[in-house]
Design a protein around this motif. Structure first.
Motif: not given
Length: 702
Positions: A51-53, A73-74, A113-115
């Motif tokens: 849903a989001s970066s 992203v902020s 988010p993937k981290q």
């Protein structure tokens, strides 16, 4: 049966009477209701990732939590009306301070988010061991944790790849991770890149200056032996561009590097946890979009460094003691090089903050006690010495166009700027568990936050210089106040939790809170101007100032089984309702208070398939901050649909539609649309929110 002190430590490690509800609605009833979003939970609700970066988006759907719109992203997290620097955000034990007068690089922007392995959110009365220098709560983020092979087993290997897309802004986000480990040594890497164009609103119009690109990489080394763990992590980030539609400037580069070294050891007397860290940011602002023309480079360099040390001792079967010591240092250089040929922006470099320093030295102690079979208490005290200072500054010039800034620089340089605060935090929480179907938590906290460097040392008094200090997205201009006092919040909170017994997953939770803040850092009006020289647009010139404030509200959350077994599996009705109020005690509402909102969701689970249909409704925002010229926003309701299917071989497919009806609306925390004003020089409007988006993802674990 009385719990052991070990289990007591685990239960209370996440905090006392917090005011948010479980993100994992299947969490055991005995857990303290701090929101903990773990890798396991992300696997259960995989559509959170697509849903989001922005890593702050992983907490969406949490009662009392909101994100103030910023760059792609902020986003700036807000908890129960308190956000940004009023929250303590840590990545592991590392603290990162925004190195930007617009807070374009807040702590959560340094991770994709993937981290993220897990996020722990505690609101209101938080343990002193979670960190100081905050009055709203804490967010602790965990990244890659070393994995090891079992004793006597061969090398352990694992990895993952993922791809997600969003149609509303043509986002393409990719990620990869891998690990190889023996019984004692571990090596892993993780990386992600996200790229997006400017998004479209519900009317199909492009929202200017909302594009971005971000790349994050990290490596982790681990070693363990006989109850001792050593972890070294290093990472880097590169954001070559990120648009900010509610700011006057865009990010034209953000390059950052960081490293942490952590030790965790088990001893006969207890546990020792020590971490040191270092982080560096080089940040640039300027113009790169067609609607914002000209040259105005703004450069910032920030360094964070410090350590944490904590010892946990079991005093008896019923008591646990934590003692700790922390240090955090932050250094900042903020300067604007002269623009060749410009009569206004030259011939000198504008020095916004020179040799800015802010350091914190802390000591704390925390006692956890199990009293009888029904009560758990936690008492904590923390003292911090916060020091801040900055060097001499200068304006672009002393000519007529820069007269206001030149006079302000002279006055700033002539006065003493060194400040030192002695801050005391106190917390007391109690949890009562009389049976298997009801829990009660009560909490009191005294929390303190000292001003940040920009609140103290931003000195410019010209309109252009003042508008360059603004992390509020309101189009106004700000100037600092060296003599600001620390904010001191007195918080009362309670959580009443009704739930089913073993084998039943229904619950209802009500969490009211009351927060009185002495010397809340707000603003006084010192002038007015017309943004982009448009006569239809109004802006305020504001000076940071202390004013007492009061915040209060409640969060209600629930989960109710609809069907245990149906043609499509298990069905549950979940949701929340949140109310937040904030006002200055002398006059008027506080800025960016989320209006009443409710989330109603129907969740479906059937083996490897799970889905969610949700309605999010937000009331009209008419309690506004008149000093900041905050806009009224209309109420709205959004429909979102998401589904995911997980195969046993590790393949996962996700799909969702956000804003299914393509509703045109304005986020009440979105601020103003400055990029639109720059393009048409008309009236200043509120920032349009994204329209319909088809979100898809595929990932493979191996």
């Amino acid at each position: 049966m009385k719990r052991s002190i070990l289990s007591l430590s685990i239960v209370l490690a996440f905090g006392g009477a917090s005011t948010t509800a479980y993100a994992d609605h299947n969490a055991p009833a005995a857990a303290i209701p701090t929101v903990v979003i773990s890798a396991k939970l992300l696997e259960s609700y995989p559509y959170r990732m697509e849903a989001s970066s922005d890593s702050a988006g992983l907490l969406a759907g949490t009662p009392g939590f909101a994100v103030a719109t910023s760059g792609g992203v902020s986003g700036l997290p807000i908890v129960n009306g308190l956000g940004d620097d009023r929250l303590k955000i840590r990545i592991g034990a590392m603290e990162v301070t925004s190195a930007c007068a617009n807070h374009m690089n807040p702590p959560m922007s340094y991770l994709d988010p993937k981290q993220v392995q897990s996020i722990e959110l505690s609101a209101g009365v938080t343990p002193v061991s979670n960190g100081g220098d905050n009055i709203g709560g804490t967010i602790n983020i965990s990244t890659a944790v070393p994995v090891f092979a079992k004793p006597g087993a061969p090398l352990r290997t694992e990895g993952s790849v993922s791809l997600t897309t969003r149609s509303v802004n043509q986002t393409v986000s990719v990620g990869a991770s891998g690990a190889i480990a023996s019984e004692r040594f571990s090596f892993s890497f993780d990386g992600a890149q996200a790229k997006a164009h400017s998004y479209h609103d519900g009317n199909g119009r492009t929202v200017l200056a909302s594009m971005y690109k971000s790349t994050n990489l990290g490596v982790t080394l681990g070693y363990r032996q006989d109850g001792h763990h050593l972890t070294l992590r290093a990472g880097t980030q590169r954001i070559p561009y990120q648009g900010f539609p509610n700011q006057y400037m865009d990010m034209t580069d953000n390059t950052a590097d960081h490293s942490t070294l952590a030790y965790l050891g088990q001893y006969g007397w207890g546990e020792l946890d020590v971490t040191s860290y270092w982080q560096r940011t080089k940040h640039k602002m300027g113009f790169f979009t067609p609607e914002r023309k000209g040259a105005m480079p703004m450069l910032t360099e920030g360094r964070n460094f410090g350590y944490t040390a904590r010892a946990t001792l079991a005093l008896s079967e019923d008591q646990l003691l934590r003692v700790g010591h922390e240090y955090h240092g932050f250094k900042l250089q903020d300067y604007w090089p002269a623009v060749p040929g410009s009569m206004m922006m030259g011939p000198q470099t504008y020095v916004n903050i020179k040799d800015g320093e802010r350091s914190r030295l802390a000591l704390y102690g925390e006692l956890v006690s199990h009293i009888g079979k029904d009560w758990i208490t936690q008492l904590g005290a923390r003292h911090e010495r916060v020091r801040a200072d900055a060097g001499a500054v200068q304006a672009y010039a002393s000519n007529m166009m820069n007269a206001a800034d030149a006079a302000a620089a002279q006055a700033f340089n002539a006065r003493s700027r060194q400040k030192s605060d002695g801050n005391l935090d106190l917390t007391a929480t109690a949890r009562y568990e009389p049976g298997s179907s009801f829990d009660l938590e009560l909490g009191y906290g005294r929390k303190t936050r000292s001003p940040n460097l920009y609140e103290r040392f931003a000195w410019g008094r010209g309109v252009m210089a003042m508008t360059m200090t603004n992390w509020f997205g309101d189009g106004n201009g700000y100037v600092g106040n060296v003599d600001l006092k620390p904010e001191i919040a007195q918080t009362l909170s309670a959580t009443m939790h009704w739930h089913g017994g073993q084998g039943s997953n229904w619950f209802v939770k009500l969490a009211p809170y009351y927060n009185r803040v002495n010397d809340y850092i707000d603003v006084d009006t010192v002038g007015a101007f017309n943004p982009y020289q448009s006569q239809q647009a109004k802006g305020a010139l504001l000076r940071f100032a202390n004013h007492d404030a009061t915040l209060y509200g409640a969060n209600l959350s629930w989960k109710a089984p609809v069907a245990r077994k149906s043609a499509i599996g298990e069905l549950n009705f979940t949701g929340y309702a949140s109310l937040t109020r904030g006002k200055r005690n002398d006059d008027g509402a506080l800025y960016r208070m989320m209006p009443p909102n409710v989330l109603l969701a129907l969740e479906q689970r059937d083996g490897a398939w799970n889905s969610q249909f949700e309605v999010k409704a937000v009331a009209r925002k008419d309690r506004i901050d008149s000093r900041r010229l905050e806009s009224v926003t209309s109420g709205f309701a959004l429909l979102n649909v998401r589904t995911a299917y997980q195969w046993k071989n590790g393949l996962l497919l996700t799909m969702g539609i956000s804003n299914l009806m393509d509703r045109a609306y304005n986020d009440p925390l979105g601020g103003v649309y400055l990029a639109g004003l720059a393009a048409d020089k008309g009236a200043l409007t509120t920032l349009p929110a994204p329209g319909r988006s088809i979100d898809m993802g595929i990932s493979l674990r191996f």
